[in-house]
Design a protein around this motif. Structure first.
Motif, PDB file in Angstrom:
ATOM      1  N   UNK A 191       0.808  -1.209   0.000  1.00 60.99           N
ATOM      2  CA  UNK A 191       0.000   0.000   0.000  1.00 60.99           C
ATOM      3  C   UNK A 191       0.855   1.279   0.000  1.00 60.99           C
ATOM      4  N   UNK A 192       2.039   1.196  -0.576  1.00 62.57           N
ATOM      5  CA  UNK A 192       2.800   2.416  -0.869  1.00 62.57           C
ATOM      6  C   UNK A 192       2.140   3.053  -2.099  1.00 62.57           C
ATOM      7  N   UNK A 193       1.163   3.897  -1.868  1.00 65.63           N
ATOM      8  CA  UNK A 193       0.258   4.286  -2.939  1.00 65.63           C
ATOM      9  C   UNK A 193       0.946   5.053  -4.067  1.00 65.63           C
ATOM     10  N   UNK A 194       1.888   5.925  -3.746  1.00 66.61           N
ATOM     11  CA  UNK A 194       2.593   6.618  -4.827  1.00 66.61           C
ATOM     12  C   UNK A 194       3.399   5.640  -5.668  1.00 66.61           C
ATOM     13  N   UNK A 195       4.085   4.724  -5.008  1.00 69.99           N
ATOM     14  CA  UNK A 195       4.890   3.741  -5.747  1.00 69.99           C
ATOM     15  C   UNK A 195       3.996   2.783  -6.527  1.00 69.99           C
ATOM     16  N   UNK A 196       2.893   2.379  -5.921  1.00 68.30           N
ATOM     17  CA  UNK A 196       1.962   1.476  -6.625  1.00 68.30           C
ATOM     18  C   UNK A 196       1.397   2.162  -7.874  1.00 68.30           C
ATOM     19  N   UNK A 197       0.962   3.413  -7.713  1.00 68.06           N
ATOM     20  CA  UNK A 197       0.427   4.128  -8.862  1.00 68.06           C
ATOM     21  C   UNK A 197       1.463   4.293  -9.956  1.00 68.06           C
ATOM     22  N   UNK A 198       2.697   4.627  -9.569  1.00 73.15           N
ATOM     23  CA  UNK A 198       3.772   4.791 -10.551  1.00 73.15           C
ATOM     24  C   UNK A 198       4.029   3.483 -11.296  1.00 73.15           C
ATOM     25  N   UNK A 254     -12.974  -4.101  -6.121  1.00 75.50           N
ATOM     26  CA  UNK A 254     -12.150  -5.170  -5.565  1.00 75.50           C
ATOM     27  C   UNK A 254     -11.189  -4.660  -4.488  1.00 75.50           C
ATOM     28  N   UNK A 255     -10.825  -3.374  -4.570  1.00 76.71           N
ATOM     29  CA  UNK A 255      -9.876  -2.805  -3.600  1.00 76.71           C
ATOM     30  C   UNK A 255     -10.359  -1.419  -3.198  1.00 76.71           C
ATOM     31  N   UNK A 256     -11.328  -1.330  -2.298  1.00 76.61           N
ATOM     32  CA  UNK A 256     -11.936  -0.035  -1.962  1.00 76.61           C
ATOM     33  C   UNK A 256     -10.964   0.993  -1.398  1.00 76.61           C
ATOM     34  N   UNK A 257      -9.885   0.565  -0.755  1.00 76.47           N
ATOM     35  CA  UNK A 257      -8.948   1.518  -0.154  1.00 76.47           C
ATOM     36  C   UNK A 257      -7.896   2.026  -1.137  1.00 76.47           C
ATOM     37  N   UNK A 258      -7.799   1.409  -2.284  1.00 72.96           N
ATOM     38  CA  UNK A 258      -6.736   1.718  -3.244  1.00 72.96           C
ATOM     39  C   UNK A 258      -7.102   2.945  -4.081  1.00 72.96           C
ATOM     40  N   UNK A 259      -6.280   3.999  -4.086  1.00 78.14           N
ATOM     41  CA  UNK A 259      -6.580   5.158  -4.933  1.00 78.14           C
ATOM     42  C   UNK A 259      -6.249   4.947  -6.406  1.00 78.14           C
ATOM     43  N   UNK A 260      -5.565   3.840  -6.756  1.00 80.42           N
ATOM     44  CA  UNK A 260      -5.062   3.689  -8.124  1.00 80.42           C
ATOM     45  C   UNK A 260      -6.162   3.556  -9.176  1.00 80.42           C
ATOM     46  N   UNK A 261      -7.247   2.814  -8.943  1.00 79.29           N
ATOM     47  CA  UNK A 261      -8.310   2.820  -9.963  1.00 79.29           C
ATOM     48  C   UNK A 261      -8.890   4.217 -10.180  1.00 79.29           C
ATOM     49  N   UNK A 289       1.054  23.502   1.408  1.00 82.58           N
ATOM     50  CA  UNK A 289       0.905  23.801   2.834  1.00 82.58           C
ATOM     51  C   UNK A 289       0.246  22.655   3.587  1.00 82.58           C
ATOM     52  N   UNK A 290      -0.670  21.940   2.939  1.00 77.74           N
ATOM     53  CA  UNK A 290      -1.371  20.844   3.585  1.00 77.74           C
ATOM     54  C   UNK A 290      -0.506  19.599   3.734  1.00 77.74           C
ATOM     55  N   UNK A 291       0.495  19.455   2.876  1.00 77.76           N
ATOM     56  CA  UNK A 291       1.295  18.230   2.835  1.00 77.76           C
ATOM     57  C   UNK A 291       2.257  18.157   4.022  1.00 77.76           C
ATOM     58  N   UNK A 339      -5.792   8.716  -0.059  1.00 73.13           N
ATOM     59  CA  UNK A 339      -4.395   9.067   0.194  1.00 73.13           C
ATOM     60  C   UNK A 339      -4.235  10.555  -0.117  1.00 73.13           C
ATOM     61  N   UNK A 340      -4.206  11.365   0.911  1.00 72.99           N
ATOM     62  CA  UNK A 340      -4.309  12.819   0.750  1.00 72.99           C
ATOM     63  C   UNK A 340      -3.139  13.439  -0.006  1.00 72.99           C
ATOM     64  N   UNK A 341      -1.964  12.786   0.010  1.00 73.64           N
ATOM     65  CA  UNK A 341      -0.776  13.381  -0.594  1.00 73.64           C
ATOM     66  C   UNK A 341      -0.401  12.726  -1.917  1.00 73.64           C
ATOM     67  N   UNK A 342      -1.365  12.179  -2.614  1.00 76.15           N
ATOM     68  CA  UNK A 342      -1.080  11.443  -3.846  1.00 76.15           C
ATOM     69  C   UNK A 342      -0.386  12.347  -4.867  1.00 76.15           C
ATOM     70  N   UNK A 343       0.833  11.984  -5.202  1.00 78.99           N
ATOM     71  CA  UNK A 343       1.700  12.830  -6.027  1.00 78.99           C
ATOM     72  C   UNK A 343       1.163  12.989  -7.448  1.00 78.99           C
ATOM     73  N   UNK A 344       0.900  11.872  -8.116  1.00 75.81           N
ATOM     74  CA  UNK A 344       0.449  11.910  -9.507  1.00 75.81           C
ATOM     75  C   UNK A 344      -0.878  12.649  -9.630  1.00 75.81           C
TER      76      UNK A 344
END
Length: 316
Positions: A52-59, A119-126, A192-194, A154-159
């Motif tokens: 669940x390293x969301x930035x790395x997973x999305x990348x 299938x993955x409700x917590x995942x921001x990637x879809x 500022x939020x990050x 994931x509030x700080x999602x880079x992409x």
């Protein structure tokens, strides 16, 4: 039936002039090469270990999804493991990629993203896949809604933040330069939020470059960014200094998309005329050039990057 692997030695060679979206992720490079030959099990293992390293997973998923044979191989994986969220989201983003290239139906890609999200409700990637699609094709309210879906996971999602900045920068393209444009407000708010160690601290620089892209395309700025006054105003100088100072103190050197930020920051320093500071960034970038922002507004990015690097290193 699975498609045959691409012929060896044909169409798979990445020339020195090619951009590598994998950047410096060696594990991703290996998984992508395996996927190109139909060995999706390597990609499966990579995504399991990404967790669940969301930035790395999305990348990693967006890069894998760019492979020409990704759709049939992801379908084969999904047939073998129908409940695999990893297979579902990889297929979804591959269909998004096809739709954006005009080689698939957007509605089909949207449906695949929604299936993966179930299938993955917590995942921001879809939701990232949907945002990529609607950033190009959707209405303003759809883009904002999808961005909020990602932030809620994931509030700080880079992409996602980069996509939002690019979309916001395109508002009121004909209005000309405006230091109060909403893209600057959004980028400043997000920075500022990050958290203190988040690369979103550089988002105001991204906003400055994306707005230049829009203004130059509309004829409000010269096509050579170094000849533009866009980087010389008081606000611009403050943004560039704050971002560079933050980078000097940044200790989190493992972010999967940090080289994108470093390319934007080096470009800004070159345009600002700060060659010595740009040189420090070029040393960190190495050969990991990204098309944006060196291509802005309509330049050959390799030529622009090489010229800027040579000038900066000569001045250092």
């Amino acid at each position: 039936m699975s498609p045959p692997p691409p012929p060896l030695g044909r169409g798979r060679r990445r020339t020195a002039q090619a951009f590598d979206e994998a950047l410096d992720d060696a594990e991703l490079v290996a998984a992508r090469a395996a996927l190109a030959q139909g060995r999706w099990q390597t990609a499966r293992s990579l995504l399991v270990h990404t967790g669940d390293e969301w930035d790395r997973r999305g990348h990693r998923i967006t890069v894998l999804a760019r492979e020409p044979y990704c759709v049939p191989w992801a379908r084969e994986w999904l047939l073998a493991e129908p409940e695999s969220a990893d297979a579902a989201v990889l297929l979804a983003l591959a269909l998004v990629r096809g739709a954006l290239r005009g080689k698939g139906k957007p509605d089909r890609a949207r449906e695949a993203c929604r299936d993966a999200a179930a299938l993955a409700p917590a995942d921001p990637t879809p939701w990232l896949g949907l945002l990529m699609l609607e950033r190009a094709l959707g209405a303003e309210e759809d883009v904002v809604r999808l961005f909020e879906e990602i932030r809620s996971r994931y509030a700080d999602h880079h992409h996602a933040h980069h996509l939002m900045v690019a979309r916001l920068a395109e508002r009121r393209a004909d209005a000309g330069p405006d230091p109060l444009h909403e893209v600057y407000d959004f980028a400043g708010w997000a920075a500022e939020q990050a958290p203190a160690d988040s690369p979103l601290a550089i988002l105001p620089v991204i906003a400055h470059a994306e707005r230049y892209r829009v203004l130059a395309a509309a004829g409000h700025e010269p096509p050579d960014p170094a000849a533009s006054g866009h980087w010389s105003g008081r606000r611009a100088r403050q943004v560039m200094k704050a971002a560079f100072d933050w980078w000097l103190e940044w200790e989190q050197d493992g972010h999967p998309r940090r080289l994108i930020d470093l390319n934007f920051l080096a470009h800004a320093k070159v345009c600002e005329g700060r060659g010595a500071e740009a040189a420090a960034l070029f040393h960190r970038i190495g050969e990991h050039i990204t098309p944006a922002p060196w291509s802005y507004p309509d330049r050959d990015p390799h030529t622009a990057f090489r010229a800027a690097r040579a000038s900066a290193l000569g001045a250092a």
